[in-house]
Design an enzyme around this catalytic site. Structure first.
Site, PDB file in Angstrom:
ATOM      1  N   ARG A 177       0.817  -1.221   0.000  1.00  0.00           N
ATOM      2  CA  ARG A 177       0.000   0.000   0.000  1.00  0.00           C
ATOM      3  C   ARG A 177       0.847   1.266   0.000  1.00  0.00           C
ATOM      4  O   ARG A 177       0.390   2.326  -0.361  1.00  0.00           O
ATOM      5  CB  ARG A 177      -0.907   0.035   1.228  1.00  0.00           C
ATOM      6  CG  ARG A 177      -1.889  -1.100   1.317  1.00  0.00           C
ATOM      7  CD  ARG A 177      -2.553  -1.136   2.676  1.00  0.00           C
ATOM      8  NE  ARG A 177      -1.523  -1.345   3.706  1.00  0.00           N
ATOM      9  CZ  ARG A 177      -1.650  -0.996   4.983  1.00  0.00           C
ATOM     10  NH1 ARG A 177      -2.748  -0.428   5.407  1.00  0.00           N
ATOM     11  NH2 ARG A 177      -0.676  -1.229   5.840  1.00  0.00           N
TER      12      ARG A 177
ATOM     13  N   GLU B  48       7.047   7.226  11.808  1.00  0.00           N
ATOM     14  CA  GLU B  48       6.888   8.302  12.779  1.00  0.00           C
ATOM     15  C   GLU B  48       8.036   9.274  12.548  1.00  0.00           C
ATOM     16  O   GLU B  48       9.193   8.953  12.809  1.00  0.00           O
ATOM     17  CB  GLU B  48       6.947   7.700  14.185  1.00  0.00           C
ATOM     18  CG  GLU B  48       6.430   8.596  15.261  1.00  0.00           C
ATOM     19  CD  GLU B  48       6.317   7.833  16.575  1.00  0.00           C
ATOM     20  OE1 GLU B  48       7.371   7.576  17.202  1.00  0.00           O
ATOM     21  OE2 GLU B  48       5.181   7.494  16.955  1.00  0.00           O
TER      22      GLU B  48
ATOM     23  N   GLN C 140       8.437  26.293  15.725  1.00  0.00           N
ATOM     24  CA  GLN C 140       8.181  26.852  14.401  1.00  0.00           C
ATOM     25  C   GLN C 140       8.571  25.820  13.358  1.00  0.00           C
ATOM     26  O   GLN C 140       9.615  25.184  13.470  1.00  0.00           O
ATOM     27  CB  GLN C 140       9.009  28.130  14.203  1.00  0.00           C
ATOM     28  CG  GLN C 140       8.853  28.770  12.848  1.00  0.00           C
ATOM     29  CD  GLN C 140       9.651  30.061  12.731  1.00  0.00           C
ATOM     30  OE1 GLN C 140       9.653  30.880  13.633  1.00  0.00           O
ATOM     31  NE2 GLN C 140      10.329  30.238  11.614  1.00  0.00           N
TER      32      GLN C 140
ATOM     33  N   ARG D  71      21.214  27.322  -0.239  1.00  0.00           N
ATOM     34  CA  ARG D  71      20.671  28.196   0.814  1.00  0.00           C
ATOM     35  C   ARG D  71      21.598  28.080   2.012  1.00  0.00           C
ATOM     36  O   ARG D  71      21.745  27.028   2.598  1.00  0.00           O
ATOM     37  CB  ARG D  71      19.249  27.778   1.174  1.00  0.00           C
ATOM     38  CG  ARG D  71      18.264  27.928   0.022  1.00  0.00           C
ATOM     39  CD  ARG D  71      16.847  27.553   0.451  1.00  0.00           C
ATOM     40  NE  ARG D  71      15.920  27.601  -0.656  1.00  0.00           N
ATOM     41  CZ  ARG D  71      15.228  28.688  -1.028  1.00  0.00           C
ATOM     42  NH1 ARG D  71      15.391  29.820  -0.385  1.00  0.00           N
ATOM     43  NH2 ARG D  71      14.394  28.624  -2.047  1.00  0.00           N
TER      44      ARG D  71
ATOM     45  N   HIS E   4      23.514  29.727   7.122  1.00  0.00           N
ATOM     46  CA  HIS E   4      22.766  30.644   7.972  1.00  0.00           C
ATOM     47  C   HIS E   4      22.827  30.255   9.438  1.00  0.00           C
ATOM     48  O   HIS E   4      22.944  29.087   9.781  1.00  0.00           O
ATOM     49  CB  HIS E   4      21.282  30.655   7.559  1.00  0.00           C
ATOM     50  CG  HIS E   4      21.056  31.043   6.140  1.00  0.00           C
ATOM     51  ND1 HIS E   4      20.107  30.424   5.364  1.00  0.00           N
ATOM     52  CD2 HIS E   4      21.649  31.952   5.346  1.00  0.00           C
ATOM     53  CE1 HIS E   4      20.108  30.961   4.152  1.00  0.00           C
ATOM     54  NE2 HIS E   4      21.046  31.884   4.116  1.00  0.00           N
TER      55      HIS E   4
ATOM     56  N   LYS F  91      17.606  23.096  14.835  1.00  0.00           N
ATOM     57  CA  LYS F  91      16.724  22.697  13.740  1.00  0.00           C
ATOM     58  C   LYS F  91      16.708  21.178  13.602  1.00  0.00           C
ATOM     59  O   LYS F  91      17.714  20.521  13.851  1.00  0.00           O
ATOM     60  CB  LYS F  91      17.217  23.288  12.409  1.00  0.00           C
ATOM     61  CG  LYS F  91      17.252  24.799  12.384  1.00  0.00           C
ATOM     62  CD  LYS F  91      17.892  25.303  11.113  1.00  0.00           C
ATOM     63  CE  LYS F  91      17.962  26.826  11.119  1.00  0.00           C
ATOM     64  NZ  LYS F  91      18.699  27.342   9.957  1.00  0.00           N
TER      65      LYS F  91
ATOM     66  N   TYR G 248      11.771  21.895   8.066  1.00  0.00           N
ATOM     67  CA  TYR G 248      12.573  21.874   9.278  1.00  0.00           C
ATOM     68  C   TYR G 248      11.851  22.549  10.427  1.00  0.00           C
ATOM     69  O   TYR G 248      11.159  23.545  10.265  1.00  0.00           O
ATOM     70  CB  TYR G 248      13.973  22.443   9.069  1.00  0.00           C
ATOM     71  CG  TYR G 248      14.088  23.820   8.472  1.00  0.00           C
ATOM     72  CD1 TYR G 248      14.349  24.926   9.265  1.00  0.00           C
ATOM     73  CD2 TYR G 248      13.970  24.006   7.102  1.00  0.00           C
ATOM     74  CE1 TYR G 248      14.492  26.188   8.712  1.00  0.00           C
ATOM     75  CE2 TYR G 248      14.110  25.256   6.537  1.00  0.00           C
ATOM     76  CZ  TYR G 248      14.374  26.346   7.348  1.00  0.00           C
ATOM     77  OH  TYR G 248      14.499  27.591   6.795  1.00  0.00           O
TER      78      TYR G 248
ATOM     79  N   GLU H 258      19.555  37.530  12.275  1.00  0.00           N
ATOM     80  CA  GLU H 258      20.038  36.630  11.233  1.00  0.00           C
ATOM     81  C   GLU H 258      21.460  36.988  10.821  1.00  0.00           C
ATOM     82  O   GLU H 258      21.864  38.146  10.805  1.00  0.00           O
ATOM     83  CB  GLU H 258      19.091  36.575  10.045  1.00  0.00           C
ATOM     84  CG  GLU H 258      18.996  37.812   9.218  1.00  0.00           C
ATOM     85  CD  GLU H 258      18.018  37.663   8.061  1.00  0.00           C
ATOM     86  OE1 GLU H 258      17.511  36.559   7.806  1.00  0.00           O
ATOM     87  OE2 GLU H 258      17.764  38.674   7.411  1.00  0.00           O
TER      88      GLU H 258
ATOM     89  N   LYS I 100      21.319  38.026  -1.179  1.00  0.00           N
ATOM     90  CA  LYS I 100      21.594  38.134   0.257  1.00  0.00           C
ATOM     91  C   LYS I 100      22.693  37.166   0.687  1.00  0.00           C
ATOM     92  O   LYS I 100      23.609  37.530   1.422  1.00  0.00           O
ATOM     93  CB  LYS I 100      20.285  37.847   1.011  1.00  0.00           C
ATOM     94  CG  LYS I 100      20.310  38.067   2.478  1.00  0.00           C
ATOM     95  CD  LYS I 100      18.856  37.921   2.949  1.00  0.00           C
ATOM     96  CE  LYS I 100      18.746  37.594   4.373  1.00  0.00           C
ATOM     97  NZ  LYS I 100      17.362  37.420   4.798  1.00  0.00           N
ATOM     98  N   ASP I 101      22.617  35.913   0.209  1.00  0.00           N
ATOM     99  CA  ASP I 101      23.630  34.920   0.571  1.00  0.00           C
ATOM    100  C   ASP I 101      24.967  35.189  -0.115  1.00  0.00           C
ATOM    101  O   ASP I 101      26.019  34.807   0.396  1.00  0.00           O
ATOM    102  CB  ASP I 101      23.155  33.511   0.240  1.00  0.00           C
ATOM    103  CG  ASP I 101      22.089  33.008   1.213  1.00  0.00           C
ATOM    104  OD1 ASP I 101      21.801  33.708   2.201  1.00  0.00           O
ATOM    105  OD2 ASP I 101      21.554  31.917   0.975  1.00  0.00           O
TER     106      ASP I 101
END
Length: 183
Positions: free
Chosen positions: A23, A28, A47, A59, A62, A72, A132, A143, A169-170
């Site tokens: 199926r 979990e 969050q 990305r 950071h 995270k 995340y 940041e 920005k990066d």
């Protein structure tokens, strides 16, 4: 829930038990009790973030400065990424060291990144969706980051640098300078 502590102190790789049949599958993806029992980490996640990126999008790297630092728990629900972390905790025996992990929808591995680490990823597949959980809210005033191609860190991003796509920005993040690290 099988957790593996990595060579970087407090960084955990989680490989869930997957129940598959004709199926489909079930697993979990997070259980606070099992997570705490295996790792000793008790801080709750408050969050959830979701990103979609095309192949070659990078990305990172950071982090948020204290008191807004974030831990995270990262997973991929579509595609494949190369996920990289750098230990920025000056009192850590693994300060300034980095590791990379292939996370994908196929392998279902998750990476727990503690506060005090820089984090980034690059998309290796045609596209990827990354989810995340964070243990602190996004705080734009806190940041910060490190440029992805810092020569001292010398991170292998697994694709040719001419194929890397980064945000404006990066592209202007600072180089790795221990004296500027706030942890």
């Amino acid at each position: 829930m099988p957790f593996t502590e990595t060579p970087l102190k407090d960084l955990w790789l989680f490989e869930p038990r997957i129940f598959e049949d004709d199926r489909g599958y079930f697993y979990e993806s997070f259980n606070q009790n099992e997570f705490t029992k295996a790792t000793g980490i008790t801080s709750p996640f408050i969050q959830d973030n979701h990103s979609f990126s095309k192949k070659g999008v990078l990305r990172g790297l950071h982090f948020q400065k204290p008191p807004h630092a974030q831990a995270k728990l990262i997973k991929v629900i579509q595609g494949t990424i190369w996920d990289v972390v750098v230990d920025l905790r000056k009192d850590s025996p693994t300060f300034s060291q980095h590791l990379g992990f292939e996370l994908s929808a196929g392998n279902k591995k998750q990476l727990y990144v503690p506060q005090g680490f820089a984090h980034g990823f690059i998309v290796l597949s045609d596209s990827a969706e990354v989810l995340y959980k964070c243990d602190n809210f996004y705080a734009p005033q806190a940041e910060s980051g490190i440029i992805y191609n810092d020569s001292d860190l010398a991170i292998d991003w697994k694709i040719d640098s001419s194929n890397i796509i980064i945000s404006e920005k990066d592209a202007v993040l600072a180089t790795f300078q221990p004296s500027n690290i706030p942890f």
